[in-house]
Design a protein around this motif. Structure first.
Motif, mmCIF file in Angstrom:
data_model
loop_
_atom_site.group_PDB
_atom_site.id
_atom_site.type_symbol
_atom_site.label_atom_id
_atom_site.label_comp_id
_atom_site.label_asym_id
_atom_site.label_seq_id
_atom_site.Cartn_x
_atom_site.Cartn_y
_atom_site.Cartn_z
ATOM 1 N N ASN A 9 32.779 8.071 2.085
ATOM 2 C CA ASN A 9 34.015 8.380 1.369
ATOM 3 C C ASN A 9 33.867 7.861 -0.055
ATOM 4 O OD1 ASN A 9 35.592 9.435 3.627
ATOM 5 N ND2 ASN A 9 35.498 7.348 4.421
ATOM 6 N N SER A 39 30.909 3.187 4.046
ATOM 7 C CA SER A 39 29.962 3.414 5.139
ATOM 8 C C SER A 39 29.989 4.845 5.661
ATOM 9 C CB SER A 39 30.254 2.437 6.289
ATOM 10 O OG SER A 39 31.597 2.580 6.723
ATOM 11 N N ASN A 40 31.106 5.549 5.436
ATOM 12 C CA ASN A 40 31.225 6.952 5.870
ATOM 13 C C ASN A 40 31.079 7.933 4.721
ATOM 14 O OD1 ASN A 40 31.754 6.308 8.627
ATOM 15 N ND2 ASN A 40 33.842 5.769 8.069
#
Length: 451
Positions: free
Chosen positions: A289, A286-287
């Protein structure tokens, strides 16, 4: 644990010898006892008083009296020498017995490893696969079937060579990704076992986590953490065409990927070659990564020269020396990383069709223009064009050119690539670049006028 007979035989004499020494120490000294009897001598002489500590300096062997004054007292140096010899012999025997015990345990360990059903190919049917770090759990097939809504087509996240990946929600409301491998081919079974074996040992922020697995007839399931933003391929070449990925996010993804590879090449023991690195196998949470996934084709001993390994991988990412000569090293992963870096930079696919029977790789198309500083800004993905420092753009292009060199010895190690990318990524995204904050214009209406 039952000890082998040869270890017991070694331990027996040691303890018997120790008891013998204790008995000798407790036995009265015959030399001291004999001194109470008058001795005959050609020239009688008065007896010399015996020092009180003589009885404590007794030899370990009682000896024999021959009626000579030379045997009335034993030389202290001789007694010390005998004591040292006895102690050394006992210590040596103990060390030898411990060594034999270690060898025995080592052989039993290797034997149990070889007899592990997991090592017997398709015959594996164990309930848990253990590793040095953690265990991967066997999960109930029916529960996973329900969690995927009977593998409904609308839950498909992506497709691979042997099956699809589905989104699923477990009973504890945890969302996961379930990869379904259908069929009982040897290649399918081998990839399944390789995936579980490696991911049960590997734990790294930039490697996807395997949560469990399931075996049902000829169907095998692998359960992973869910990566909400899908694959890098979907982000770059899907409906959004890379619009969600600005320059700094792309550099972060490249850095995360390099960190994952550096862990495989430099910190795993034995080292691992991924062998199928590509944008579809780089997943984003979600980020954003990035994490490496799909280890079915991975091989160990990555830092050593490999030859005559069955050719596997994806056209466009496969290194030339592996494709032509079957030579596989960790530099093969570096080549694939260079292709991914070009995708991030240019927004193009790894291979594009020019005609029904003609394709062109991104490397072939880009190489003549990557080293031309005048042309380079014009071939960058239009989403990020003119949004980066040109010095950073030139540096990334130089790294990509080195990674896709035809000669593997000219390619850098992934650790060197990592060090080159760290200064290009902002601190808040995991790098060391400090991005200056934009200066907000001053609203003249808020400034008091001077008289």
């Amino acid at each position: 644990m039952k000890l082998p007979s040869f270890v017991l035989l070694l331990h027996g004499p040691i303890w018997s010898f120790v008891h013998l020494v204790e008995e000798v120490d407790a036995r009265p000294d015959p030399l001291v006892s004999s001194l109470s009897v008058p001795l005959s001598s050609p020239s009688p002489a008065p007896l010399t008083p015996i020092p009180p500590n003589l009885s404590s300096m007794v030899a370990f062997s009682p000896g024999s009296q021959e009626g000579s004054e030379n045997h009335h007292q034993m030389d202290p140096n001789k007694k010390l020498l005998i004591a040292l010899i006895v102690a050394s012999t006992a210590l040596g025997a103990i060390i030898l017995s411990l060594t034999c015990l270690w060898i025995y345990q080592r052989r039993n360990s290797l034997k149990s490893h070889n007899e592990n059903p997991y090592n017997s190919g398709s015959k594996y049917n164990s309930s848990r696969m253990r590793s040095n770090k953690r265990a991967v759990s066997l999960m109930d097939y029916k529960s996973l079937e329900t969690a995927t809504e009977n593998f409904q087509e609308s839950n498909i996240l992506g497709e691979g060579g042997f099956g699809c990946v589905y989104k699923a929600r477990l009973d504890d409301n945890v969302d996961v990704a379930v990869k379904r491998l259908d069929g009982g081919s040897q290649d399918s079974i081998k990839e399944f076992e390789t995936e579980v074996d490696l991911l049960s040992k590997i734990q790294h922020p930039n490697v996807t986590s395997l949560l469990g697995y399931s075996i049902h007839s000829k169907t095998r399931l692998l359960v992973y953490e869910l990566m909400q933003n899908g694959s890098l391929e979907t982000q770059l070449h899907g409906p959004s065409h890379g619009s969600a990925l600005n320059w700094h996010l792309r550099m972060k993804i490249a850095l995360d990927t390099a960190r994952g590879l550096e862990y495989l090449h430099e910190h795993c023991n034995p080292p691992v070659i991924h062998r199928d690195l590509k944008s579809s196998n780089i997943l984003l949470d979600s980020n954003f990564n990035a994490k490496l996934s799909d280890f079915g084709l991975a091989v160990t001993n990555g830092s050593q020269y490999k030859k005559n390994i069955k050719l596997s991988g994806t056209l466009g990412y496969v290194a030339p020396e592996y494709l032509l000569d079957g030579k596989l090293t960790d530099k093969s992963d570096v080549y694939a990383f260079g292709v991914v870096l070009l995708e991030l930079l240019l927004g193009r696919k790894h291979v594009e069709k020019l005609a029904p029977a003609q394709c062109q790789s991104i490397v072939t198309w880009a190489m003549p223009q990557l080293t031309d500083r005048l042309k380079l800004p014009d071939i960058v993905d239009h989403v990020i064009r003119n949004t980066m420092d040109l010095k950073h753009l030139y540096q990334v292009a130089a790294v990509a050119v080195l990674c896709v060199q035809p000669e593997p010895s000219y390619r850098p190690l992934i650790a060197d690539v990592l060090h080159s990318l760290v200064p290009l990524v902002p601190v808040e995204l995991g790098g060391t670049l400090r991005v200056p904050q934009p200066e907000f214009p001053v609203d003249d209406t808020t400034v008091p006028s001077s008289c």
